[in-house]
Design a protein around this motif. Structure first.
Motif, mmCIF file in Angstrom:
data_model
loop_
_atom_site.group_PDB
_atom_site.id
_atom_site.type_symbol
_atom_site.label_atom_id
_atom_site.label_comp_id
_atom_site.label_asym_id
_atom_site.label_seq_id
_atom_site.Cartn_x
_atom_site.Cartn_y
_atom_site.Cartn_z
ATOM 1 N N VAL A 9 0.834 -1.207 0.000
ATOM 2 C CA VAL A 9 0.000 0.000 0.000
ATOM 3 C C VAL A 9 0.866 1.253 0.000
ATOM 4 O O VAL A 9 0.601 2.221 -0.739
ATOM 5 N N ILE A 10 1.925 1.245 0.808
ATOM 6 C CA ILE A 10 2.830 2.400 0.858
ATOM 7 C C ILE A 10 3.513 2.602 -0.494
ATOM 8 O O ILE A 10 3.638 3.737 -0.990
ATOM 9 N N GLY A 13 1.029 3.989 -2.944
ATOM 10 C CA GLY A 13 0.769 5.387 -2.616
ATOM 11 C C GLY A 13 1.906 6.296 -3.060
ATOM 12 O O GLY A 13 1.679 7.382 -3.607
ATOM 13 N N GLN A 16 1.766 6.636 -6.841
ATOM 14 C CA GLN A 16 0.716 7.561 -7.268
ATOM 15 C C GLN A 16 1.139 9.010 -7.004
ATOM 16 O O GLN A 16 0.882 9.899 -7.827
ATOM 17 N N ALA A 17 1.788 9.226 -5.877
ATOM 18 C CA ALA A 17 2.246 10.582 -5.554
ATOM 19 C C ALA A 17 3.323 11.036 -6.544
ATOM 20 O O ALA A 17 3.330 12.203 -6.974
#
Length: 241
Positions: A9-10, A13, A16-17
């Motif tokens: 998940v990290i 994320g 995506q960032a």
């Protein structure tokens, strides 16, 4: 299991960032990369490239494992030779492998041989060093007992050294797995028109960001999954309490 999910998940994320910061021209979003990959794997051409990479990787890993384990056991058994060889091998591994590629091309030419050779020079030294270090750390009583029983060097390696250093050998193979795959991919990027490494370079040259990101995503997933399986096997069957 939970740690793996949290890490994934990290990573997604952060991806995506990075996409939001750099834009579509630099890196595709996770969703678009996944969609492009699903379309890519449905084509016969993709599997032709994947097969080329798998063939080269399988050959390179087999050679790296055989040479690395064999050299590590022999050098570890001969203490003076091991003491001399260890810093030499460490120094050789510090050399950027890209600088050796012209020599490899001259020796093996373009094609499968060069890719396998480039994979081997990435993977064989770490496996050798892991095995050598494991043999150096073995209880000296075992070696003296083998000599007292007049075992040959081959019998000593087979019956004494190999079982004692098996956990460290498995760890070395896990490291060698990833590095050999990296070497094969880099080899495909330099002088090949087949393979997943070629697809990455082709995507870069055509500014096909989706293709480049999708292939890299697949390679990361495969490498992480394979490493996870090897780690599980290591913990389940080798490092048992």
């Amino acid at each position: 299991m939970i740690d793996g999910v949290v890490t994934a998940v990290i990573a997604i994320g952060a991806w995506q960032a990075l996409h939001a910061y750099a834009g579509e021209a630099a890196i595709a979003s996770p969703l678009k990369a996944l969609r492009h990959l699903s379309g890519l794997v449905a084509t016969a051409g993709f599997w032709s490239h994947a097969t080329a990479t798998l063939t080269a990787f399988a050959g390179a890993l087999a050679i790296s494992a055989a040479l690395g384990i064999g050299l590590g056991l022999v050098l570890g058994l001969r203490r003076f030779a091991g003491e001399v060889a260890e810093p030499i091998l460490s120094g050789l591994y510090a050399i950027p492998k890209v600088t050796l590629y012209p020599v490899i091309l001259l020796i093996f030419g373009l094609g499968l041989g060069a890719k396998v050779a480039f994979g081997v020079i990435h993977g064989v030294i770490p496996i050798t060093l892991f095995t050598l270090t494991a043999v150096k750390g073995i209880n000296p009583v075992l070696i003296r007992t083998a000599r007292a029983m007049r075992l040959s060097q081959a019998d000593t390696i087979r019956t004494v050294l190999a079982p004692a250093v098996l956990p460290e050998i498995v760890t070395g193979l896990r490291v060698g797995f990833s590095l050999t795959l990296l070497g094969v991919l880099v080899g495909e990027m330099f002088a090949s028109q087949r393979g997943l490494g070629f697809l990455i370079v082709n995507g870069i040259s055509l500014h096909n960001v989706k293709q480049t990101t999708a292939v890299i995503l697949m390679l990361v997933v495969v490498a992480v999954a394979a490493n996870g399986v090897l780690l599980w096997l290591d913990r389940r069957f080798i490092h048992r309490p």
